[in-house]
Design an enzyme around this catalytic site. Structure first.
Site, PDB file in Angstrom:
ATOM      1  N   ASP A 176     -68.435 -27.521   4.708  1.00  0.00           N
ATOM      2  CA  ASP A 176     -68.636 -28.338   5.901  1.00  0.00           C
ATOM      3  C   ASP A 176     -68.257 -27.590   7.169  1.00  0.00           C
ATOM      4  O   ASP A 176     -68.503 -28.077   8.271  1.00  0.00           O
ATOM      5  CB  ASP A 176     -67.851 -29.655   5.800  1.00  0.00           C
ATOM      6  CG  ASP A 176     -68.714 -30.775   5.230  1.00  0.00           C
ATOM      7  OD1 ASP A 176     -69.921 -30.540   5.046  1.00  0.00           O
ATOM      8  OD2 ASP A 176     -68.185 -31.869   4.989  1.00  0.00           O
TER       9      ASP A 176
ATOM     10  N   ASP B  54     -62.113 -41.393  -1.972  1.00  0.00           N
ATOM     11  CA  ASP B  54     -62.019 -41.193  -3.415  1.00  0.00           C
ATOM     12  C   ASP B  54     -61.503 -42.444  -4.112  1.00  0.00           C
ATOM     13  O   ASP B  54     -62.022 -42.855  -5.136  1.00  0.00           O
ATOM     14  CB  ASP B  54     -61.058 -40.051  -3.747  1.00  0.00           C
ATOM     15  CG  ASP B  54     -61.042 -39.018  -2.659  1.00  0.00           C
ATOM     16  OD1 ASP B  54     -62.130 -38.506  -2.346  1.00  0.00           O
ATOM     17  OD2 ASP B  54     -59.971 -38.738  -2.105  1.00  0.00           O
TER      18      ASP B  54
END
Ligand SMILES: *[C@@H]1O[C@H](CO)[C@@H](O)[C@H](O)[C@H]1NC(C)=O
Ligand SMILES: CC(=O)N[C@H]1CO[C@H](CO)[C@@H](O)[C@@H]1O
Length: 745
Positions: A150, A457
């Site tokens: 990223d 998550d």
């Protein structure tokens, strides 16, 4: 295997000592109820006896209500944490049985490594992780490794190209000599230089030389922030950066560096196929929200589906290398078990840090979580997904619901073939990583990782469990993955601020384990999730307890039963019982006595600073104010800092409002304690006068003792890791004001 006989691929064992623990927990619960009763009684007495000392009591009642609230909270929170201690289970896979039955039909495995910033996560660290997972003991034609960057960094791409070259020697070397661990940096660290003249010795010298040369090239490029011209000319992939403007504004960059179905280029020095290796930096545009790691994972899920389409996905952070080359085989035992495997959606392994010192000054190891609580969660349907070291079935991650009839098919009928050439495949895959791809789709909602929460998550794992999947906690003595822990107090506190804030937001979100999951997952698991989501809320009761009793100690007003009273017994039982239990638990998990003491300190620091900021920021956000900004945790440490870290000296170094809070509390309690000592010496009766204040003196004394490193950092140390004088000044002033305020009231 004989006909009809069933040998499972894994077994589950119950924890020992459950009955003893349950009896203890019940007795503690009774004591907690007695404490509540005592507070309650006293408050009733104050409110009904309005004859004497009315004024003082009226003021007193608020203090007592506060104490009752704090104790109700502590008790309630303790009950939540019992879910995880009630019935721990332990799993053991049998990988020999797996090999016997399934060696020729092992599934394809895709490994996702995520990195976001080449400054914080140096390319050398990233490629060591990549190399460690490329070298798994697993058929290479079934293994694919994807790096999501990223940061969109050319240097990381360059490092990955270098790593793919080095892999051609490294992987055969690992397999030939069966070396462990398979991260080159970690492996070379374990080797003590010796005049080894065996086969391994010779090859080792050669491979180490290759590694060092690669390291130098990558380090140079990292320092210069520029890729060498030769590399740029040699590899066409760099041209993808031509249209690159910034890390927040660029096209999708995707390169299949190695492909295990491509016979030309993807072979090691002995001519054996290498795993697939793909670099991806998904498209970023300022007008599209990138959704952090969840966005990156979802792009990887789509891109990998047309390149390798592994049925099992492993997700690791770029700083967690594989410490055991057989982990994939171990984990497949859970997924492929003929009876219980179908329902298992993901297998989580613990987050273990390599950089933890013997006595773990920052409580990084989180032993209670990894060695006790997750085993407890496993008995209620499984641990949470913590974003690294986790294996998923692709189907469960992509949002499929589990139903009783579902049987997982490991043999796929339509194996992927490369249609056309790799370039066409790359072009097709790029489209899947574009910003606009997810518009009007279920990605981020029903499919893939969930968006809209800083700890994506945990909600993703929770919704898989709501979808009917179970998870398994795999925590063998030799840990599957090793990462790097923060090495300064501020980093630890900020990390916990982020975690606790994220978890607290989950509780308030539409995915809340408290109401959304109600009735859909077992109550025990729900309680467990809530105990994590409520980390932040602990700050209020803890702050109250570290200020008010000491405050009233100055005036000699007793807030707890005196030592000779029988109401003292439940207080003593809870304090001693919990202390001894937590010490035993810590020692049994492999900690040291000093490590336990350090953990108590960090427990206090997290609760009084990180959690306070997490709570107030969450509340401010609800009202539309913005977050208080802290820098993110750096994963590299300078030399001086790491020297102090090795000597277990606490690292402060900078000034931060978090430190001011901690220092103010520490100094305030020091003043109160010194005041007690002064009185004890000057007054007749000595300590005897403190009989009715016994518990307050103990509490205040404990707070002083646990803060010793902080006083040193404030006044005694001279090194650069001490607390800056501005913090000392601010906190002394505040603490003194607090101390004196009572005397003048
Ligand atoms: C990592 O693996 C090595 C073997 O290569 C083992 O000796 C060590 O104990 C492992 N580390 C942990 C923390 O389990
Ligand atoms: C990144 C980092 O902090 N690495 C350190 C981890 O711990 C070892 C040994 O304690 C050090 O040598 C590393 O520098």
């Amino acid at each position: 295997m004989e006909r009809g006989e069933y040998y499972p691929l894994f077994e589950t064992k119950m924890g020992r000592g459950r009955v003893v623990y349950r009896l203890f927990a019940i007795s503690l619960f009774v004591a907690i109820c007695l404490i509540w009763l005592h507070r309650f009684n006293h408050i009733i007495t104050i409110t009904t006896n309005h004859t004497q000392q009315e004024e003082e009591d009226d003021r007193g009642i608020w203090v007592w209500l506060g104490l009752l609230a704090a104790e109700l909270w502590f008790g309630f929170y303790w009950i939540l944490t019992q879910a995880f201690r009630w019935n721990p289970v332990f799993r053991h896979p049998f990988k020999n049985r797996l090999s016997q039955r399934y060696e020729h039909m092992l599934p394809e495995v895709d490994i996702f490594v995520c990195t976001a910033d080449p400054e914080i996560e140096p390319p050398m660290m990233v490629i060591n992780t990549v190399l460690s997972v490329m070298a798994y003991d697993y058929p290479t034609e079934k293994l694919s490794v994807y790096l999501s960057d990223d940061g969109g960094s050319e240097i990381t791409f360059y490092a990955l190209l270098e790593a793919s070259n080095f892999a051609k020697s490294w992987i055969p070397f690992c397999k030939r000599f069966k070396i462990e661990p398979r991260s080159p940096a970690a492996y070379f660290n374990t080797i003590i230089d010796s005049a080894d003249t065996t086969n391994l010795g010779h090859e080792l010298v050669a491979i180490k030389k290759l590694y060092n040369e690669m390291e130098r090239r990558i380090e140079d490029a990292t320092k210069l922030k520029r890729v060498p011209k030769e590399a740029r000319l040699k590899h066409g992939g760099f041209s993808q950066w031509d249209s690159y403007t910034s890390k927040r504004d660029h096209d999708t960059i995707l390169q299949i560096i190695l492909h295990n179905k491509d016979p030309n280029n993807s072979k090691d020095v002995h001519g054996f196929i290498l795993p697939t290796l793909v670099y991806l930096s998904r498209e970023k545009r300022p007008q599209y929200h990138h959704n952090f790691k969840a966005g990156a994972m979802n792009s990887l899920l789509r891109v990998s589906s047309i390149i390798s389409n592994g049925k099992v996905i492993l997700n690791v952070d770029c700083d967690m290398y594989s410490n055991n080359s057989e982990t994939i085989r171990d984990v497949l035992c859970f997924f492929m078990d003929e009876k219980k495997g179908h329902q298992i959606g993901f297998v989580q392994s613990p987050q273990i840090f390599e950089n933890v010192t013997k006595n773990d000054i920052y409580g990084n190891a989180l032993l209670a979580i990894s060695e006790v609580e997750f085993h407890g969660a496993d008995s209620w349907g499984g641990p949470m997904y913590i974003g690294t070291g986790c294996f998923h079935k692709r189907e469960s991650l992509c949002g499929m619901k589990f139903s009783g009839e579902y049987k997982h098919k490991w043999k796929s009928e339509n194996d992927l073939f490369i249609e056309g050439n790799l370039q066409e495949l790359e072009e097709k895959a790029k489209g899947l990583a574009n910003c606009s791809y997810e518009e009007n789709t279920q990605w981020g909602k029903e499919m893939g990782l969930k968006y809209g929460c800083p700890v994506e998550d945990v909600i993703t794992g929770l919704s898989m469990q709501i979808n009917g999947w179970k998870s398994v906690y795999y925590n063998p003595p030799r840990k599957p993955f090793l990462g790097i822990a923060p090495t300064s107090l501020l980093e630890v506190l900020i990390q916990h601020k982020r975690w606790s804030e994220g978890d607290f937001q989950i509780l308030l979100s539409k995915y809340s384990p408290a109401w959304h999951a109600f009735g859909k997952i077992p109550l025990g698991l729900q309680m467990g999730y809530c105990s994590y989501c409520l980390w932040a809320a602990n700050c209020l009761a803890t702050l109250y307890y570290s200020i008010i009793p000491s405050f009233y100690l100055i005036k000699g007003i007793s807030l707890f039963p005196k030592i000779s009273s029988c109401w003292f017994i439940p207080f003593a039982y809870v304090i001693i019982g919990e202390t001894v239990y937590s010490l035993l638990e810590f020692l049994l998990c492999g900690g040291t006595f000093k490590g336990w003491w350090n953990e108590q300190r960090i427990w206090l620091y997290k609760r009084t600073s990180s959690y306070l900021y997490a709570l107030s920021d969450t509340i401010l956000k609800l009202f539309g104010f913005s977050d208080s900004a802290f820098t993110i945790t750096a994963k590299v440490s300078q030399e001086e800092v790491s020297k102090r870290h090795e000597k277990e000296i606490m690292e402060f170094g900078t000034s931060s409002p978090l430190f001011t809070i901690l220092a103010t509390l520490a100094l305030f309690n020091l003043f109160c304690f010194l005041n007690v000592l002064k009185d004890a010496i000057l007054r007749d009766g000595g300590f005897g006068a403190y009989e009715k204040l016994g518990l307050q003196v103990i509490l205040c004394g404990f707070l002083v003792l646990i803060n010793l490193p902080l006083y040193q950092g404030l006044f005694l140390r001279k090194d650069s890791g001490k607390l800056p004088s501005s913090v000392a000044l601010k906190s002394s002033t505040l603490a003194l004001a607090l101390f004196l305020s009572y005397i003048f009231v």
